[in-house]
Scaffold this motif. Structure first.
Motif, PDB file in Angstrom:
ATOM      1  N   UNK A  82      39.616 -13.443  14.012  1.00  0.00           N
ATOM      2  CA  UNK A  82      39.786 -12.049  14.422  1.00  0.00           C
ATOM      3  C   UNK A  82      39.483 -11.174  13.208  1.00  0.00           C
ATOM      4  N   UNK A  83      38.711 -10.148  13.428  1.00  0.00           N
ATOM      5  CA  UNK A  83      38.356  -9.220  12.354  1.00  0.00           C
ATOM      6  C   UNK A  83      38.594  -7.794  12.830  1.00  0.00           C
ATOM      7  N   UNK A  84      39.258  -7.023  11.992  1.00  0.00           N
ATOM      8  CA  UNK A  84      39.551  -5.631  12.323  1.00  0.00           C
ATOM      9  C   UNK A  84      38.387  -4.747  11.895  1.00  0.00           C
ATOM     10  N   UNK A  85      37.916  -3.955  12.827  1.00  0.00           N
ATOM     11  CA  UNK A  85      36.971  -2.890  12.515  1.00  0.00           C
ATOM     12  C   UNK A  85      37.799  -1.617  12.358  1.00  0.00           C
ATOM     13  N   UNK A  86      37.946  -1.154  11.123  1.00  0.00           N
ATOM     14  CA  UNK A  86      38.903  -0.100  10.814  1.00  0.00           C
ATOM     15  C   UNK A  86      38.256   1.270  11.012  1.00  0.00           C
ATOM     16  N   UNK A  87      38.953   2.102  11.768  1.00  0.00           N
ATOM     17  CA  UNK A  87      38.543   3.479  12.028  1.00  0.00           C
ATOM     18  C   UNK A  87      39.540   4.396  11.329  1.00  0.00           C
ATOM     19  N   UNK A  88      39.050   5.252  10.445  1.00  0.00           N
ATOM     20  CA  UNK A  88      39.920   6.117   9.653  1.00  0.00           C
ATOM     21  C   UNK A  88      39.915   7.530  10.217  1.00  0.00           C
ATOM     22  N   UNK A  89      41.108   8.116  10.257  1.00  0.00           N
ATOM     23  CA  UNK A  89      41.272   9.532  10.573  1.00  0.00           C
ATOM     24  C   UNK A  89      42.112  10.150   9.460  1.00  0.00           C
ATOM     25  N   UNK A  90      41.608  11.194   8.826  1.00  0.00           N
ATOM     26  CA  UNK A  90      42.315  11.866   7.733  1.00  0.00           C
ATOM     27  C   UNK A  90      42.685  13.263   8.190  1.00  0.00           C
ATOM     28  N   UNK A  91      43.983  13.582   8.109  1.00  0.00           N
ATOM     29  CA  UNK A  91      44.489  14.877   8.549  1.00  0.00           C
ATOM     30  C   UNK A  91      45.170  15.577   7.376  1.00  0.00           C
ATOM     31  N   UNK A  92      44.894  16.868   7.157  1.00  0.00           N
ATOM     32  CA  UNK A  92      45.653  17.623   6.159  1.00  0.00           C
ATOM     33  C   UNK A  92      46.887  18.266   6.796  1.00  0.00           C
ATOM     34  N   UNK A  93      48.000  18.209   6.093  1.00  0.00           N
ATOM     35  CA  UNK A  93      49.223  18.876   6.561  1.00  0.00           C
ATOM     36  C   UNK A  93      49.252  20.305   6.034  1.00  0.00           C
ATOM     37  N   UNK A  94      49.937  21.170   6.771  1.00  0.00           N
ATOM     38  CA  UNK A  94      49.992  22.571   6.406  1.00  0.00           C
ATOM     39  C   UNK A  94      51.036  22.871   5.352  1.00  0.00           C
ATOM     40  N   UNK A  95      50.988  24.115   4.870  1.00  0.00           N
ATOM     41  CA  UNK A  95      51.932  24.545   3.840  1.00  0.00           C
ATOM     42  C   UNK A  95      53.375  24.578   4.336  1.00  0.00           C
ATOM     43  N   UNK A  96      53.664  25.042   5.556  1.00  0.00           N
ATOM     44  CA  UNK A  96      55.069  25.039   6.005  1.00  0.00           C
ATOM     45  C   UNK A  96      55.689  23.644   6.006  1.00  0.00           C
ATOM     46  N   UNK A  97      54.925  22.648   6.415  1.00  0.00           N
ATOM     47  CA  UNK A  97      55.441  21.279   6.432  1.00  0.00           C
ATOM     48  C   UNK A  97      55.661  20.767   5.008  1.00  0.00           C
ATOM     49  N   UNK A  98      54.748  21.113   4.093  1.00  0.00           N
ATOM     50  CA  UNK A  98      54.903  20.721   2.697  1.00  0.00           C
ATOM     51  C   UNK A  98      56.178  21.312   2.101  1.00  0.00           C
ATOM     52  N   UNK A  99      56.400  22.601   2.291  1.00  0.00           N
ATOM     53  CA  UNK A  99      57.585  23.252   1.725  1.00  0.00           C
ATOM     54  C   UNK A  99      58.858  22.696   2.355  1.00  0.00           C
ATOM     55  N   UNK A 100      58.826  22.390   3.650  1.00  0.00           N
ATOM     56  CA  UNK A 100      60.007  21.831   4.312  1.00  0.00           C
ATOM     57  C   UNK A 100      60.370  20.472   3.732  1.00  0.00           C
TER      58      UNK A 100
END
Length: 812
Positions: A122-140
């Motif tokens: 079995x071999x995994x074909x890796x699919x990447x998704x990169x999401x940036x978080x917002x400033x309100x979540x960072x400060x929280x």
């Protein structure tokens, strides 16, 4: 009231209503983790892009016997927190560039089985998704960490740096904030449910964090983070950049475990905090797997390479992206898609786990609740049920047996005591040699598993007599039944009855089991032996300085009343200790490996070293493995891994059987691809012998002898075509986390592969008998009287010939 006054009053009411709505909207908008219209949605549809590739690989694997692993797409979601110019050093990272770099550098991964050391099919074909978080979540998140920081003395801010104040953050105290972020990004409000209960794709996530340490300094009470949720973040001067480390460090501890910058949460996410630490932990005097100040990349090294003033940082930025990608790949290999500890292929519907406590004293009973050393069987059962698929019945019982009443077990415990010499340095700076005693689990296993069924049946009879007959049957027949024919009483797969080839092969003699107790069909028993010992070496451990030993069918745990035992593992400047009186965590770790095939997150199979190698980076978090963990729970991410391991084991076994079956057919054809006298097959000059045989199979236009029936080829082709569709569907189900449907699909694939293998073996044996048209025997000549008779006849013939020639001569 005058009309003009009435108009002014209406206008004022409208203005008040409008202002109140604006205030309400602004208040509602100034809230972190709030999903507004237009919020970017999590995209989960990559399988449509790779379906054709998966189908092509499956067809190539099935029809050409190529060593092509089964492709399973695996989605990895990466959330960047504080990388939009609002975190530490105001660092900015392009999510698309990181996603592209990961796709190019680490696109596939193939797990292995640690028991055999072989890679899975079995071999995994890796699919990447990169999401940036917002400033309100960072400060929280910064606010939550600031409130959770507890002073813990001082520590070095770098490998040879100065001593600065240090703070500890209890990860369980801030975990709910990360869970809110997870639910906010992926719209997963029901984060506490299993993948099968939610009936929808369940994402996993890697949180990569870059906090502003100056802003979240717990000693600075003047900064109000609440007002910074939506305000514009101020830019930093060169002097501010140099003070971004805040003159302090902080570290995470999950439930009081080892200090770390990374930790596995109880949900489906992991946390990598690049602002925390640096942390050091590992095994003393061992380089392998140790975590040092340089293990994780730090943004400070990007902004100030070599401690100089900021220069053109493009080269260092590229290096940082590469280091971060390597860290993500390590996380995938050890946590998200780790190796399989034991590849157990069984079709059982009932799982019995008897916790058998063998003690050599009457001083205390670890089954009694309310003590620090007590074990909670109900809590263990709740965790184990999360590791098995729906439809499997799990029964966990516990009981106590005095060790002196079981003579063989007591002898086995005594024989398993081993010792090894250790050289340690004391305060005088000299080496001191002393001997450490340990318990060898491998020696214990053989004797323990012989008595497992008898002890387990006795416990089950006492706990619930109605279940006793369901899991065990007693046989009192006088005849000695063969081990391969009694398929109802013995723990043996149903398809094993098809193993004999027309009854012509000799039956293997199976050793008769001692006693009259047999497991019912469909029952798997994994005994857990807890050795509760007294009056032993206060530093007694099992091998590798552990308190648990695990195989694929038995778990052995050591328990005694010593307060704590210093280990050769260190976290920062403190040794880690083992607490032998507390067996709960070690019982769960052993069962998780035996039932779910879970490997410790710090172990990985190495084909180069031919053994598992360790990397202590992910030794902390919500899992019961290793000296740096301190929890008796299993993360939901590892629960999903355990459910997938069962499916992977079945598919891997099925694919190997299919490959062996195809190999048997091809070798049979190659053996008889010639005439009975051993000459090559003759035909048209522009056609090979293989093509002639294919004409025989499919067109029936040649007069060649038929090595096996045409129906066999047609049946195999139909089976491979249907199997191709099943494997493509299975890949789609695994990608969508529909694990229950994938479990049923893999079960069907495994059973059909077994029946097909048995069918092909029977046909080949039959046809091999038919193809034996003649045999050539080589013998030495035998001297007898017939030789002299034939010699005399030959001599008489020569004499007659010469007489006729002599008298028929014209001269005579």
């Amino acid at each position: 009231m005058k009309p003009s006054q009435r108009f002014i009053l209406l206008i004022s009411h409208a203005l008040i209503l409008t202002l109140s709505q604006l205030v309400f909207q602004s208040e509602s908008a100034r809230e972190a983790f709030r999903r507004e219209p237009g919020h970017p949605l999590w995209h989960h549809g990559a399988f449509l892009d790779v379906r054709d590739s998966v189908r092509s690989d499956v067809r190539h694997m099935l029809h050409s016997r190529a060593e092509v692993p089964f492709q399973v797409p695996l989605e990895v979601n990466i959330v960047l927190i504080g990388f939009n110019g609002d975190g530490g050093y105001r660092y900015v990272m392009d999510p698309h560039k990181l996603e592209e770099f990961l796709r190019v550098s680490f696109s596939t991964y193939r797990p292995s089985c640690q028991e055999t050391g072989e890679p899975l099919d079995i071999e995994h074909h890796i699919v990447y998704n990169v999401y940036p978080a917002g400033q309100p979540e960072l400060i929280s998140l910064e606010k939550a960490l600031k409130e959770a920081m507890v002073p813990s003395g001082t520590a070095r801010e770098a490998e040879y740096g100065r001593e600065v104040p240090s703070f500890d953050v209890e990860a369980t105290a801030v975990e709910h904030m990360f869970q809110r972020l997870y639910s906010y990004i992926f719209d997963m409000e029901g984060g506490g449910y299993s993948a099968m209960e939610m009936d929808r794709p369940v994402p996993n996530a890697i949180f990569i964090i870059n906090f502003d340490k100056v802003r979240m300094d717990p000693r600075n009470k003047e900064i109000d983070l609440e007002n910074l949720l939506f305000d514009k973040v101020s830019q930093l001067t060169e002097e501010d950049m140099k003070r971004q480390e805040g003159d302090y460090i902080y570290r995470y501890r999950y439930n009081g475990g080892g200090a770390s910058q990374v930790w596995l949460a109880s949900g489906r996410f992991v946390v990598i905090d690049l602002s925390a630490g640096p942390c050091t932990y590992g095994k003393i005097e061992t380089e392998e797997g140790s975590v040092s100040h340089r293990t994780l990349p730090r943004i400070r090294n990007v902004m100030f390479p070599g401690g100089l003033a900021p220069l053109n940082r493009q080269i260092t930025h590229d290096i940082f992206v590469g280091q971060l990608s390597s860290l993500i790949s390590t996380t995938v290999e050890h946590v998200i898609a780790p190796d399989v500890r034991f590849e157990t292929v069984d079709m059982t519907t009932r799982l019995l786990i008897p916790i058998i406590i063998l003690q050599n004293h009457n001083r205390y009973n670890i089954m009694e609740k309310g003590h620090n050393y007590s074990i909670d069987i109900e809590a263990i059962e709740r965790e184990v049920k999360k590791l098995v698929h729906d439809g499997q019945e799990v029964v966990i019982i516990g009981g106590l047996h005095p060790l002196h009443r079981h003579e063989k077990l007591a002898i086995a415990v005594s024989k398993a005591m081993r010792g090894h010499s250790v050289q340690e340095t004391k305060k005088d700076g000299r080496f001191h040699v002393h001997t450490k005693t340990y318990l060898d689990g491998a020696i214990l296993k053989e004797e323990m598993e012989r008595s497992a069924d008898v002890l387990a049946a006795g416990l089950l009879e006492v706990a619930d007599p109605s279940l006793s007959s369901k899991f065990f049957l007693r046989q009192h027949w006088t005849d000695e039944s063969d081990g391969s024919s009694d398929s109802i009483l013995k723990h043996k797969p149903l398809w094993a009855t098809y193993g004999s080839k027309h009854g012509k092969d000799k039956k293997k003699k199976m050793p008769k089991k001692e006693g009259d107790l047999y497991r019912t069909y469909g029952t798997r028993v994994i005994p857990v032996f807890v050795l509760s010992l007294a009056d032993v070496d206060p530093h007694l451990l099992m091998e590798d300085e552990s308190l648990v030993w695990t195989s694929n069918d038995v778990v052995i745990v050591l328990q005694h009343q010593s307060e704590k035992i210093p280990l050769s593992y260190v976290s920062e400047t403190e040794r880690r200790h083992a607490f032998p009186s507390q067996a709960q965590r070690h019982i769960l770790a052993g069962i998780a490996s035996a039932v779910g095939g879970l490997s410790a997150p710090y172990q990985k199979a190495s084909h180069v070293h031919e053994r598992p190698v360790v990397d202590w980076l992910w030794a902390t978090g919500c899992h019961p493995f290793g000296p740096f963990s301190n929890t008796s729970q299993i993360s939901q991410m590892l629960q999903d891994v355990a459910l997938r391991n069962t499916i992977y084991a079945r598919v891997d076994s099925a694919l190997r059987r299919i490959r062996d079956t195809s190999e048997a057919v091809q070798s049979f054809a190659a053996e008889y691809l010639k005439t009975p006298l051993g000459e090559p097959v003759k035909g048209q000059k522009n056609k090979s012998s293989t093509e002639l045989w294919l004409e025989k199979f499919y067109k029936k236009t040649t007069n060649l002898p038929e090595p096996y029936p045409h129906e066999l080829v047609e049946r195999l082709e139909k089976y491979l075509d249907s199997l191709e569709e099943q494997l493509v569907d299975l890949s789609s189900l695994l990608y969508d986390h529909r694990l229950q449907d994938a479990h049923l699909n893999s079960s069907e694939i495994l059973q059909s592969s077994m029946f097909t293998e048995q069918y092909v073996d029977r046909v080949l044996v039959t046809e091999r008998e038919k193809m034996k048209c003649c045999e050539i025997e080589y013998k030495y000549p035998v001297h007898s009287s017939q030789t002299f008779i034939y010699g005399g006849i030959l001599i008489a013939g020569f004499l007659v010939y010469f007489v006729v020639i002599f008298f028929s001569s014209p001269v005579r």
